[in-house]
Design an enzyme around this catalytic site. Structure first.
Site, PDB file in Angstrom:
ATOM      1  CE1 TYR A  92      -4.167   1.603   0.275  1.00 12.72           C
ATOM      2  CE2 TYR A  92      -3.324   2.987   2.156  1.00 12.72           C
ATOM      3  CZ  TYR A  92      -4.057   2.721   1.206  1.00 12.72           C
ATOM      4  OH  TYR A  92      -5.198   3.682   1.182  1.00 12.72           O
ATOM      5  CB  SER A 189       0.902  -5.565   2.743  1.00 13.50           C
ATOM      6  OG  SER A 189       0.137  -4.813   3.604  1.00 13.50           O
ATOM      7  CD  GLN A 190      -2.146  -1.728  -2.755  1.00 11.14           C
ATOM      8  OE1 GLN A 190      -3.237  -1.050  -2.362  1.00 11.14           O
ATOM      9  NE2 GLN A 190      -1.076  -1.516  -3.096  1.00 11.14           N
ATOM     10  CG  ASP A 275       0.117  -8.337  10.359  1.00 11.64           C
ATOM     11  OD1 ASP A 275      -0.137  -6.875  10.453  1.00 11.64           O
ATOM     12  OD2 ASP A 275       0.312  -8.478   9.300  1.00 11.64           O
ATOM     13  CG  HIS A 304       2.015  -5.404   7.816  1.00 12.35           C
ATOM     14  ND1 HIS A 304       1.154  -6.335   7.470  1.00 12.35           N
ATOM     15  CD2 HIS A 304       2.006  -4.624   7.004  1.00 12.35           C
ATOM     16  CE1 HIS A 304       0.375  -6.270   6.469  1.00 12.35           C
ATOM     17  NE2 HIS A 304       1.098  -5.176   6.034  1.00 12.35           N
TER      18      HIS A 304
END
Length: 327
Positions: A92, A189-190, A275, A304
Site C-alpha cells: 500500500y 500486504s496489499q 500483525d 506486519h
C-alpha cells in the site's frame, strides 16, 4: 507487540462464512471482459540500470479502460530459453522503486514483472511510483485509497486495480522470453491481497505467493485493528453514518476470502501472529477457504513485516520444489 488475535490452534480452524454477493462471478466476468476490450499495447523499453547480469526494461501496458500502467520488467541476462516469471504486486502506497531493488528473482533464474498500483507511490520515499489513476469516483472519500468510489462496486478503486493486475499476467505471458506455463503472482500486504485475487481471476497462473495479505475479511479487520489502511474505512463510516450497508456490500465484491474460495492453483501463504495491520484471523480466513493445494508459513513473533528475507527464502525453495515436481 502482544498476541492479540485468536490462539494459533483456533486460527488454523477459523473458516468464517463468506459474505458473498450472488452476482460475484458475473461481476468479475463482466469487469474482465470490459478490460479486455482494449489492446494490451505492451511496451518494453531497455533501461540502463548499470546491472551487468540483468536485463532491465521500463514496461508499460493498457490496464482498465486503456489507462497506462507502468512497471519494471527484469530478465536474467543471456537466458537461452524462456524462463518462469514472477508478477510482483506492491504494498500500500508504494511504487515500483528502482530496478536494483528487484534482482532476487532474476538471480534465481526467473523474470520478474514489477507492476505499479495506479495512483500510489506519489508520496512514498521508500518506493516512488509513476502511474496515475484517471478515475476517482464521484463521492467524498477519506485520504488514501480505501474509500475511493466505495459507494458502488462499479466505481470502487480496487475494481480498477484488480483488472490492471489481471492484465499484467497477460502481459507477462505475451513476452517471448517468458515461459507462459510458469507464471507466478506474488506480493505482500496489499500486494498479497492483489495476488490472491488475481490467482482466482487468472487460474492459468502456476502458483501464488501470498504474504500477510491485505484486502481480506474486511468486517473482522475493521473491528479488531486500529491501524491504517483499514482505519480509513472506520473514519469514513464514522462520518458517513448511514453508509454501512452500501460500503460492506461493495467490499464483498473485493474480499480476499471470496477470491480464496475460487483459488485453485498451488499457494504459499505467510502470516505473522503479532500483525496488527493485517490481523492473523483475516489471513487464516482466506487461507482456510483456499480451494487449491496450499501451505502457510507462520511467524509467531513478527508484526506486519512478517518473515521478511526469511520468507523470501521459503518462496524460492517452494518454487524450486513445485517446478521440480512438474519436470
Amino acid at each position: 507487540m502482544p498476541l492479540f488475535d485468536f490462539p494459533l490452534e483456533q486460527l488454523r480452524e477459523y473458516r468464517p462464512e463468506r459474505d458473498e454477493p450472488a452476482d460475484f462471478d458475473d461481476f468479475w466476468k463482466r469487469t474482465l471482459t470490459e478490460a479486455e476490450a482494449f489492446d494490451l499495447a505492451a511496451e518494453f523499453t531497455p533501461y540502463d540500470s548499470a546491472l551487468t547480469s540483468v536485463e532491465v526494461y521500463d514496461a508499460t501496458f493498457a490496464g482498465w479502460r486503456g489507462h497506462r500502467i507502468n512497471g519494471w520488467f527484469l530478465l536474467p541476462r543471456g537466458a537461452s530459453e524462456p524462463v518462469p516469471c514472477v508478477v510482483h504486486f506492491i504494498g500500500y502506497n508504494g511504487g515500483r522503486g528502482f530496478p536494483h531493488e528487484h534482482v532476487v528473482w532474476p538471480a534465481a533464474g526467473y523474470a520478474v514483472f514489477v507492476v505499479e498500483t495506479r495512483g500510489q507511490g506519489g508520496g512514498a520515499t521508500w518506493a516512488p511510483g509513476t502511474t496515475a489513476d484517471p478515475d476517482g469516483g464521484d463521492y467524498a472519500q477519506t485520504p488514501g485509497m480505501m474509500t475511493r468510489g466505495i459507494m458502488d462496486p462499479e466505481t470502487y478503486y480496487y475494481r480498477r486495480v484488480f483488472a490492471d493486475a489481471a492484465r499484467a499476467v497477460d502481459v507477462a505471458a505475451s513476452h517471448p522470453a517468458v515461459d507462459a506455463s510458469r507464471i507466478v503472482v506474488e506480493g505482500a500486504s496489499q500486494g498479497g491481497g492483489i495476488a490472491q485475487a488475481v490467482a482466482a481471476l487468472r487460474p492459468s497462473v502456476s502458483a501464488a505467493l501470498i504474504d500477510v495479505p491485505f484486502l481480506t475479511h474486511f468486517r473482522r479487520a475493521v473491528e479488531i485493528t486500529d491501524r491504517d489502511p483499514y482505519q480509513e474505512l472506520v473514519r469514513f463510516l464514522s462520518s458517513q453514518r448511514h453508509a454501512e450497508e452500501r460500503v460492506f456490500r461493495t467490499l464483498s465484491y473485493f474480499d480476499g476470502v471470496n477470491f480464496a474460495a475460487r483459488g485453485t492453483v498451488p499457494a504459499l501463504y505467510s502470516v505473522a501472529l503479532m500483525d496488527m495491520t493485517c490481523p492473523p484471523s483475516t489471513v487464516f480466513a482466506a487461507y482456510n477457504h483456499w480451494a487449491g493445494p496450499k501451505e502457510i508459513t507462520v511467524w509467531p513473533w513478527n508484526d506486519h513485516e512478517g518473515g521478511g528475507g526469511a520468507q523470501r527464502e521459503e518462496q524460492l525453495r517452494y518454487l524450486r520444489r513445485l517446478w521440480a515436481s512438474h519436470d
